[in-house]
Design a protein around this motif. Structure first.
Motif, PDB file in Angstrom:
ATOM      1  N   UNK A   1       0.767  -1.304  -0.033  1.00  0.00           N
ATOM      2  CA  UNK A   1      -0.044  -0.254   0.105  1.00  0.00           C
ATOM      3  C   UNK A   1       0.895   1.201  -0.033  1.00  0.00           C
ATOM      4  N   UNK A   2       2.130   1.219   0.215  1.00  0.00           N
ATOM      5  CA  UNK A   2       3.025   2.454   0.623  1.00  0.00           C
ATOM      6  C   UNK A   2       3.884   2.335  -0.595  1.00  0.00           C
ATOM      7  N   UNK A   3       3.798   1.418  -1.721  1.00  0.00           N
ATOM      8  CA  UNK A   3       4.809   1.448  -2.536  1.00  0.00           C
ATOM      9  C   UNK A   3       4.177   1.582  -3.941  1.00  0.00           C
ATOM     10  N   UNK A   4       4.877   2.410  -4.950  1.00  0.00           N
ATOM     11  CA  UNK A   4       4.362   2.507  -6.297  1.00  0.00           C
ATOM     12  C   UNK A   4       5.499   2.077  -7.248  1.00  0.00           C
ATOM     13  N   UNK A   5       5.030   1.531  -8.490  1.00  0.00           N
ATOM     14  CA  UNK A   5       6.127   1.043  -9.445  1.00  0.00           C
ATOM     15  C   UNK A   5       5.851   1.701 -10.946  1.00  0.00           C
ATOM     16  N   UNK A   6       6.695   2.295 -11.472  1.00  0.00           N
ATOM     17  CA  UNK A   6       6.835   2.963 -12.646  1.00  0.00           C
ATOM     18  C   UNK A   6       7.617   1.948 -13.656  1.00  0.00           C
ATOM     19  N   UNK A   7       7.269   1.698 -14.799  1.00  0.00           N
ATOM     20  CA  UNK A   7       7.602   0.945 -15.782  1.00  0.00           C
ATOM     21  C   UNK A   7       8.428   1.955 -16.835  1.00  0.00           C
ATOM     22  N   UNK A   8       9.769   1.804 -16.922  1.00  0.00           N
ATOM     23  CA  UNK A   8       9.983   2.572 -17.979  1.00  0.00           C
ATOM     24  C   UNK A   8      10.824   1.831 -19.149  1.00  0.00           C
ATOM     25  N   UNK A   9      10.374   1.602 -20.283  1.00  0.00           N
ATOM     26  CA  UNK A   9      10.619   0.392 -21.162  1.00  0.00           C
ATOM     27  C   UNK A   9      10.984   1.158 -22.560  1.00  0.00           C
ATOM     28  N   UNK A  10      12.025   0.527 -23.414  1.00  0.00           N
ATOM     29  CA  UNK A  10      12.055   1.047 -24.621  1.00  0.00           C
ATOM     30  C   UNK A  10      13.526   1.594 -24.645  1.00  0.00           C
TER      31      UNK A  10
ATOM     32  N   UNK B   1       9.057   2.931  -6.043  1.00  0.00           N
ATOM     33  CA  UNK B   1       9.350   4.070  -4.910  1.00  0.00           C
ATOM     34  C   UNK B   1       8.376   4.237  -4.130  1.00  0.00           C
ATOM     35  N   UNK B   2       8.503   5.039  -2.932  1.00  0.00           N
ATOM     36  CA  UNK B   2       7.505   5.300  -2.191  1.00  0.00           C
ATOM     37  C   UNK B   2       6.176   5.957  -2.704  1.00  0.00           C
ATOM     38  N   UNK B   3       5.093   5.690  -2.206  1.00  0.00           N
ATOM     39  CA  UNK B   3       3.840   6.073  -3.149  1.00  0.00           C
ATOM     40  C   UNK B   3       3.990   7.561  -3.009  1.00  0.00           C
ATOM     41  N   UNK B   4       4.330   8.290  -2.207  1.00  0.00           N
ATOM     42  CA  UNK B   4       4.126   9.927  -1.901  1.00  0.00           C
ATOM     43  C   UNK B   4       5.072  10.583  -2.754  1.00  0.00           C
ATOM     44  N   UNK B   5       6.073   9.820  -2.991  1.00  0.00           N
ATOM     45  CA  UNK B   5       6.963  10.583  -4.330  1.00  0.00           C
ATOM     46  C   UNK B   5       6.771  10.300  -5.722  1.00  0.00           C
ATOM     47  N   UNK B   6       5.782   9.111  -5.959  1.00  0.00           N
ATOM     48  CA  UNK B   6       5.641   8.611  -7.296  1.00  0.00           C
ATOM     49  C   UNK B   6       5.182   9.448  -8.229  1.00  0.00           C
ATOM     50  N   UNK B   7       4.301  10.515  -7.710  1.00  0.00           N
ATOM     51  CA  UNK B   7       3.734  11.427  -8.765  1.00  0.00           C
ATOM     52  C   UNK B   7       4.880  12.242  -9.101  1.00  0.00           C
TER      53      UNK B   7
END
Length: 232
Positions: free
Chosen positions: A31-40, A92-98
């Motif tokens: 609940x406190x973690x976000x994931x961003x996929x950077x592909x290419x 990253x932590x959800x609060x800095x993901x944006x």
């Protein structure tokens, strides 16, 4: 530990059960973690613009993970991609993901950065032949029959749960996974279609999608172990 959404609670239960034998505790950080996929092909250059670290192949090997500074926060970067090409997953932590996402978008405009949806990701992973948990593989499947035996630590000096059973299955697998591509680009595959040879049912598609890179529908099929893929 990173696990697919569909197996979150199963993995949590397994880790907590095993941790009883060690001086360890298990915490669920979902609940406190976000994931961003950077592909290419431009993913390395993009990440280098928002992070002070070296993102070269020598500094960040395939399947390797490390803690990095990125944008105005910190994250765990894993070099892995479900698209079949160069890519990274940034946890990253959800609060800095944006803020991390905003930094990536701001720096990626001249690199052709675009947001993609799940159907695009599904199409790309099928072109590569990546299995999807819940469709192509599940609790009743084993690495041998799923074509994933290369990921089993056979050369390790220690044992692991299920090793004896896997070694027996390796001698006599019951099914195998094959890649399917349609010659007619107008035919659309969705998954769950029957695979036939000379009118006889030999298996079924577990996943299917249109592959825009190859210009035809592609899919993964589970068939009997003695099926010749060239005749399917």
């Amino acid at each position: 530990v990173v696990t697919p959404t569909s197996s979150r609670h199963r993995m949590l239960w397994l880790l907590r059960r095993r941790s009883r034998d060690y001086a360890a505790t298990v915490a669920d950080l979902t609940s406190g973690t976000a994931v961003l996929g950077v592909f290419g092909p431009g993913s390395r250059e993009l990440l280098a613009r928002v992070s002070p670290h070296d993102w070269s192949a020598e500094s960040h090997r395939y399947f390797a993970g490390r803690r990095v500074e990125i944008a105005d926060g910190f994250a765990y970067a894993l070099r892995v991609s479900f698209t079949g090409e160069l890519g990274f997953e940034i946890y990253c932590d959800a609060d800095v993901s944006a803020n991390v996402l905003d930094a990536l978008v701001a720096e990626g405009s001249d690199l052709g950065l675009a947001r993609v949806g799940y159907l695009a990701l599904d199409s790309l992973r099928l072109e590569k032949g990546y299995r999807h948990l819940g469709h192509d593989i599940g609790p009743c499947d084993d690495p041998i029959s799923s074509g994933l035996d290369f990921a089993v630590g056979w050369k390790k000096d220690t044992t692991f749960a299920g090793r004896d059973a896997l070694e027996r299955r390796a001698l006599m697998p019951s099914t195998r996974v094959i890649h399917v591509a349609m010659q007619d680009p107008s035919v659309r595959l969705w998954g769950e279609e029957t695979v036939c040879i000379d009118g006889q049912q030999v298996g079924r598609l577990t996943s299917g999608a249109f592959g825009y890179t190859v210009g035809a529908s592609v899919g993964l099929a589970t068939v009997a172990a003695d099926v010749d893929p060239d005749s399917a």
